[in-house]
Design an enzyme around this catalytic site. Structure first.
Site, mmCIF file in Angstrom:
data_model
loop_
_atom_site.group_PDB
_atom_site.id
_atom_site.type_symbol
_atom_site.label_atom_id
_atom_site.label_comp_id
_atom_site.label_asym_id
_atom_site.label_seq_id
_atom_site.Cartn_x
_atom_site.Cartn_y
_atom_site.Cartn_z
ATOM 1 N N GLY A 1 0.838 -1.189 0.000
ATOM 2 C CA GLY A 1 0.000 0.000 0.000
ATOM 3 C C GLY A 1 0.873 1.239 0.000
ATOM 4 N N ASP B 1 2.130 -1.504 -4.656
ATOM 5 C CA ASP B 1 0.801 -0.932 -4.887
ATOM 6 C C ASP B 1 0.350 -1.310 -6.292
ATOM 7 O OD1 ASP B 1 -0.823 1.578 -3.333
ATOM 8 O OD2 ASP B 1 -1.398 1.152 -5.408
ATOM 9 N N ARG C 1 -10.880 5.500 5.946
ATOM 10 C CA ARG C 1 -12.136 5.925 6.552
ATOM 11 C C ARG C 1 -12.493 7.334 6.103
ATOM 12 N NH1 ARG C 1 -13.438 6.403 12.741
ATOM 13 N NH2 ARG C 1 -11.234 6.860 12.853
ATOM 14 N N ASN D 1 -7.589 -0.869 8.775
ATOM 15 C CA ASN D 1 -8.765 -0.852 9.649
ATOM 16 C C ASN D 1 -9.925 -1.658 9.057
ATOM 17 O OD1 ASN D 1 -8.122 0.644 11.999
ATOM 18 N ND2 ASN D 1 -8.126 2.539 10.804
ATOM 19 N N HIS E 1 -8.776 -1.105 19.111
ATOM 20 C CA HIS E 1 -8.440 0.145 18.437
ATOM 21 C C HIS E 1 -9.757 0.810 18.053
ATOM 22 C CE1 HIS E 1 -6.158 3.062 16.303
ATOM 23 N NE2 HIS E 1 -6.515 2.666 15.089
#
Length: 436
Positions: A131, A156, A205, A243, A298
């Site tokens: 990434g 990536d 997010r 996440n 988290h």
């Protein structure tokens, strides 16, 4: 106005190059002058006058100094310098190529190679960061700067993205004083086997979106990457940053088939750092004077055991009023959302990237420090199984040990509650991922 190029400097030998006040000396000419010890002197068109006494004769009139690259005419006199044709585009436009008509020959001549400085001792062969977004870029930069890794590889799927960032990082090696090789590719196969693989890939997010909202889309990404990483590097350690962190770490463990000690999540280091920074701001003190570990999840079930937190040598609740401490814990817990709200688009990346690099470096150096990490418990703190944020020591093979601190009854209950909530979300994820 005359443009003085490298020819003028070369003709000047080791003396002076006299130019007019309105003349231009090209950047290449100035650089060559510095290398050869040539002094560039700007001749004044109107030298300052001084009083002349009756018995003093006037100084001789200044003799015009011809530019050193002026060519003699056929009758032996000096002809005025011919203008450069065409003018060098590099004088006016950054990044423009130097025109061949004015390119200095010195640029095309072989130069004596400077002796290479001895490289820093490298204890790790290769680290792969999957990434090349903001978090991956910061992670790669901090790892490269540490100068203990032979090669950091960014991966990536976006064509050219990882390679471009890797080249940009490479351009900073002389500035930052490291010689780590940095490479960018489009697949884990191209990256090659690695001792550590950091997974940052996934959807970021957005405002109003919780970490849990990301489960379905990021589970597919993380699961595939974990399987590929384990296939290419069966003895690697996976560090998950994507996440929702707790669920993705458990999912990467299941998908990879690696031992639980080789799959770790980055969360506690970041949340601990956020709490330290916010506390330092609140008391106008250095964040390094604050000692605290963020355990649990988290997210909403993050737990900071205040019985273990210190400011200097003082228990944090003795140094700061309880109401302020509670507010600091709440702000640290919601810091990710606070950053998202301010950015409007995207999420935090400086602190997450630095936290991921910190964990890799702790493993690479077999550090003895106790840090908070998302690890798989095996009876510690009364948690039979499953991933949760706990105090840990890390090493070259991942998790070395889970450190059991003397938590208060309430703190221990909160950590166990966090583990139970994570387990519920993992069960929902596994049910979602199960074939119909």
């Amino acid at each position: 106005m005359t443009v003085f190029g490298v020819d003028a400097v070369q003709s000047a030998g080791t003396g002076e190059l006299v130019v007019g006040a309105k003349d231009i000396v090209t950047p290449l000419a100035r650089e060559l002058a510095r290398e050869r010890g040539v002094t560039i002197v700007v001749a004044s068109a109107h030298p300052p006058s001084s009083p002349v006494t009756a018995n003093q004769s006037l100084p001789p009139a200044p003799v015009a100094v011809a530019p050193v690259f002026a060519r003699p005419s056929s009758n032996g006199s000096q002809s005025p310098p011919a203008p450069l044709k065409p003018p060098a585009p590099a004088l006016y436009r950054r990044g423009a190529p130097l025109h061949p008509a004015v390119a200095p020959a010195a640029l095309h001549e072989p130069r004596t190679r400077r002796p290479e400085l001895p490289s820093a001792a490298k204890s790790v062969g290769r680290v792969v960061v999957v990434g090349a977004g903001h978090v991956g870029m910061i992670t790669a930069m901090k790892l490269a700067e540490a100068n203990i890794i032979e090669e950091v590889v960014l991966v990536d799927i976006a064509e050219g993205l990882a390679a471009g960032i890797a080249l940009d990082l490479t351009h900073s090696t002389a500035l930052l004083g490291f010689d780590t090789k940095v490479r960018g590719v489009t697949s884990l196969a191209e990256a090659g086997a690695a001792e550590f693989v950091v997974i940052t890939a996934g959807r970021a997010r957005q405002p109003g979106m919780s970490r849990t909202d990301l489960v379905e889309v990021n589970a597919g990404i993380v699961g595939a990457l974990a399987r590929d990483a384990a296939g290419i590097s069966p003895h690697t350690v996976l560090l998950v940053v994507t996440n929702p962190l707790d669920e993705m770490t458990h999912h990467a463990w299941r998908a990879s088939g690696l031992p639980a000690n080789r799959v770790i999540g980055m969360a506690g280091v970041l949340d601990s750092s956020r709490f330290q920074a916010l506390t330092g701001l609140a008391i106008d003190s250095s964040p390094s004077s604050v000692r605290a570990l963020a355990l649990g999840s988290h997210g909403d079930e993050m737990v900071i055991p205040l019985s273990q937190a210190r400011v200097g040598g003082t228990t944090i609740t003795d140094a700061i009023p309880q109401a302020e401490v509670t507010a600091l814990v709440d702000r640290a817990r919601n810091s990710g959302a606070e950053v998202v709200g301010l950015l409007k688009s995207g999420s935090a990346f400086f602190a997450p990237g630095a936290s991921a690099a910190r964990m890799v470096l702790a493993m690479a150096t077999n550090s003895d420090e106790i840090i908070a990490a998302t690890v798989c418990a095996n009876g510690q703190y009364g948690i039979a199984d499953g991933y949760v944020g706990l105090p840990a020591r890390l090493g070259r093979t991942g998790l070395r040990e889970i450190v059991e601190l003397p938590l208060s009854a309430d703190e221990l209950a909160s950590v166990r509650t966090a583990a139970a909530r994570i387990a519920e979300r993992v069960a929902d994820l596994e049910q979602m991922a199960a074939p119909a």
